[in-house]
Design a protein around this motif. Structure first.
Motif, PDB file in Angstrom:
ATOM      1  N   LEU A  73       0.841  -1.191   0.000  1.00 16.08           N
ATOM      2  CA  LEU A  73       0.000   0.000   0.000  1.00 16.08           C
ATOM      3  C   LEU A  73       0.879   1.245   0.000  1.00 16.08           C
ATOM      4  O   LEU A  73       1.863   1.318   0.752  1.00 16.08           O
ATOM      5  CB  LEU A  73      -0.902   0.010   1.232  1.00 16.08           C
ATOM      6  N   VAL A  74       0.552   2.232  -0.834  1.00 13.53           N
ATOM      7  CA  VAL A  74       1.286   3.497  -0.825  1.00 13.53           C
ATOM      8  C   VAL A  74       0.896   4.259   0.443  1.00 13.53           C
ATOM      9  O   VAL A  74      -0.274   4.556   0.667  1.00 13.53           O
ATOM     10  CB  VAL A  74       0.989   4.339  -2.087  1.00 13.53           C
ATOM     11  N   LEU A  75       1.888   4.569   1.277  1.00 18.54           N
ATOM     12  CA  LEU A  75       1.651   5.229   2.557  1.00 18.54           C
ATOM     13  C   LEU A  75       1.983   6.709   2.528  1.00 18.54           C
ATOM     14  O   LEU A  75       1.551   7.470   3.385  1.00 18.54           O
ATOM     15  CB  LEU A  75       2.501   4.562   3.645  1.00 18.54           C
ATOM     16  N   GLY A  76       2.760   7.125   1.544  1.00 17.30           N
ATOM     17  CA  GLY A  76       3.195   8.515   1.459  1.00 17.30           C
ATOM     18  C   GLY A  76       4.367   8.618   0.509  1.00 17.30           C
ATOM     19  O   GLY A  76       4.413   7.923  -0.497  1.00 17.30           O
ATOM     20  N   TRP A  77       5.356   9.466   0.868  1.00 21.49           N
ATOM     21  CA  TRP A  77       6.527   9.602   0.008  1.00 21.49           C
ATOM     22  C   TRP A  77       7.740  10.012   0.819  1.00 21.49           C
ATOM     23  O   TRP A  77       7.639  10.446   1.962  1.00 21.49           O
ATOM     24  CB  TRP A  77       6.288  10.583  -1.129  1.00 21.49           C
ATOM     25  N   LYS A  78       8.903   9.865   0.186  1.00 17.05           N
ATOM     26  CA  LYS A  78      10.167  10.305   0.758  1.00 17.05           C
ATOM     27  C   LYS A  78      10.662  11.491  -0.057  1.00 17.05           C
ATOM     28  O   LYS A  78      10.628  11.460  -1.290  1.00 17.05           O
ATOM     29  CB  LYS A  78      11.209   9.179   0.700  1.00 17.05           C
ATOM     30  N   TYR A  79      11.080  12.543   0.639  1.00 16.84           N
ATOM     31  CA  TYR A  79      11.675  13.698  -0.028  1.00 16.84           C
ATOM     32  C   TYR A  79      13.131  13.376  -0.342  1.00 16.84           C
ATOM     33  O   TYR A  79      13.922  13.101   0.566  1.00 16.84           O
ATOM     34  CB  TYR A  79      11.642  14.937   0.875  1.00 16.84           C
ATOM     35  N   LEU A  80      13.501  13.416  -1.608  1.00 16.41           N
ATOM     36  CA  LEU A  80      14.871  13.171  -2.010  1.00 16.41           C
ATOM     37  C   LEU A  80      15.626  14.474  -2.273  1.00 16.41           C
ATOM     38  O   LEU A  80      16.814  14.567  -1.975  1.00 16.41           O
ATOM     39  CB  LEU A  80      14.900  12.284  -3.258  1.00 16.41           C
TER      40      LEU A  80
END
Length: 106
Positions: A73-80
Protein backbone atom coordinates in the motif's frame (compact mmCIF):
# COMPACT_ATOMS: atom_id res chain seq x y z
CA UNK A 1 1.38 4.71 38.58
CA UNK A 2 2.25 5.01 34.93
CA UNK A 3 2.97 1.90 32.94
CA UNK A 4 6.33 1.59 31.29
CA UNK A 5 5.96 0.54 27.70
CA UNK A 6 7.90 0.35 24.51
CA UNK A 7 8.03 3.01 21.85
CA UNK A 8 4.75 4.27 20.44
CA UNK A 9 4.48 2.79 16.97
CA UNK A 10 2.40 3.58 13.90
CA UNK A 11 1.43 0.73 11.58
CA UNK A 12 0.03 0.37 8.08
CA UNK A 13 -3.73 0.60 8.45
CA UNK A 14 -4.22 -2.21 5.92
CA UNK A 15 -1.96 -4.98 7.29
CA UNK A 16 -0.65 -3.62 10.64
CA UNK A 17 3.00 -3.75 9.57
CA UNK A 18 4.96 -1.35 11.83
CA UNK A 19 6.24 1.55 9.71
CA UNK A 20 7.23 4.49 11.94
CA UNK A 21 7.72 5.67 15.52
CA UNK A 22 5.88 8.52 17.22
CA UNK A 23 9.18 9.88 18.53
CA UNK A 24 10.33 10.44 14.92
CA UNK A 25 7.56 12.94 14.10
CA UNK A 26 8.96 16.28 13.00
CA UNK A 27 5.63 17.93 12.13
CA UNK A 28 1.91 17.12 12.00
CA UNK A 29 1.16 20.15 9.82
CA UNK A 30 1.62 18.63 6.35
CA UNK A 31 -0.76 17.91 3.51
CA UNK A 32 -0.76 14.58 1.69
CA UNK A 33 -2.66 13.50 -1.40
CA UNK A 34 -5.71 12.54 0.67
CA UNK A 35 -5.66 14.98 3.58
CA UNK A 36 -3.48 15.52 6.62
CA UNK A 37 -0.01 14.02 6.76
CA UNK A 38 2.90 13.82 9.19
CA UNK A 39 6.58 14.46 8.46
CA UNK A 40 8.87 11.82 10.00
CA UNK A 41 12.65 11.69 10.27
CA UNK A 42 12.74 7.90 9.82
CA UNK A 43 10.66 5.03 8.45
CA UNK A 44 10.89 1.26 8.71
CA UNK A 45 9.46 -1.70 6.83
CA UNK A 46 8.78 0.39 3.73
CA UNK A 47 9.97 0.17 0.14
CA UNK A 48 11.01 3.31 -1.71
CA UNK A 49 9.75 3.54 -5.29
CA UNK A 50 11.26 5.29 -8.29
CA UNK A 51 12.08 8.96 -7.95
CA UNK A 52 10.09 11.64 -9.75
CA UNK A 53 9.79 15.41 -9.73
CA UNK A 54 6.51 16.70 -8.27
CA UNK A 55 5.15 20.19 -7.94
CA UNK A 56 3.89 20.29 -4.35
CA UNK A 57 2.35 23.12 -2.35
CA UNK A 58 5.81 24.27 -1.26
CA UNK A 59 7.47 24.08 -4.68
CA UNK A 60 9.24 21.55 -6.87
CA UNK A 61 10.63 18.47 -5.11
CA UNK A 62 12.16 15.17 -6.18
CA UNK A 63 10.26 12.49 -4.27
CA UNK A 64 9.67 8.74 -4.27
CA UNK A 65 6.52 7.01 -3.07
CA UNK A 66 6.90 4.76 -0.03
CA UNK A 67 5.00 1.49 0.09
CA UNK A 68 4.32 -0.86 2.98
CA UNK A 69 6.86 -3.68 2.65
CA UNK A 70 4.17 -6.28 3.43
CA UNK A 71 1.00 -5.28 1.54
CA UNK A 72 2.53 -2.72 -0.89
CA UNK A 73 0.00 0.00 0.00
CA UNK A 74 1.29 3.50 -0.83
CA UNK A 75 1.65 5.23 2.56
CA UNK A 76 3.20 8.52 1.46
CA UNK A 77 6.53 9.60 0.01
CA UNK A 78 10.17 10.31 0.76
CA UNK A 79 11.67 13.70 -0.03
CA UNK A 80 14.87 13.17 -2.01
CA UNK A 81 15.55 16.76 -3.10
CA UNK A 82 14.02 20.16 -2.49
CA UNK A 83 14.78 22.86 -5.04
CA UNK A 84 13.85 25.79 -2.79
CA UNK A 85 16.56 26.50 -0.18
CA UNK A 86 13.95 27.04 2.54
CA UNK A 87 12.58 23.52 1.95
CA UNK A 88 15.88 21.61 2.11
CA UNK A 89 15.20 20.49 5.69
CA UNK A 90 12.77 17.94 4.18
CA UNK A 91 15.45 16.09 2.23
CA UNK A 92 15.74 12.48 3.40
CA UNK A 93 12.51 12.76 5.43
CA UNK A 94 9.23 10.85 5.03
CA UNK A 95 5.61 11.89 4.65
CA UNK A 96 3.05 9.43 6.00
CA UNK A 97 -0.59 10.17 5.24
CA UNK A 98 -2.60 10.15 8.44
CA UNK A 99 -5.36 8.07 6.84
CA UNK A 100 -2.86 5.30 5.93
CA UNK A 101 -1.36 4.70 9.38
CA UNK A 102 -2.81 3.68 12.75
CA UNK A 103 -1.54 3.90 16.31
CA UNK A 104 -0.50 0.46 17.52
CA UNK A 105 -1.15 -0.56 21.17
CA UNK A 106 -1.04 2.89 22.80
Amino acid sequence: MAELGGPRVYSCYNCRNQVCLHDDIISKAFQGRNGRAFLFSHAMNVEVGPKEDRQLMTGLHTVADINCADCRLVLGWKYLRAYEPSQRYKEGKFIFEKSKIVKEDW
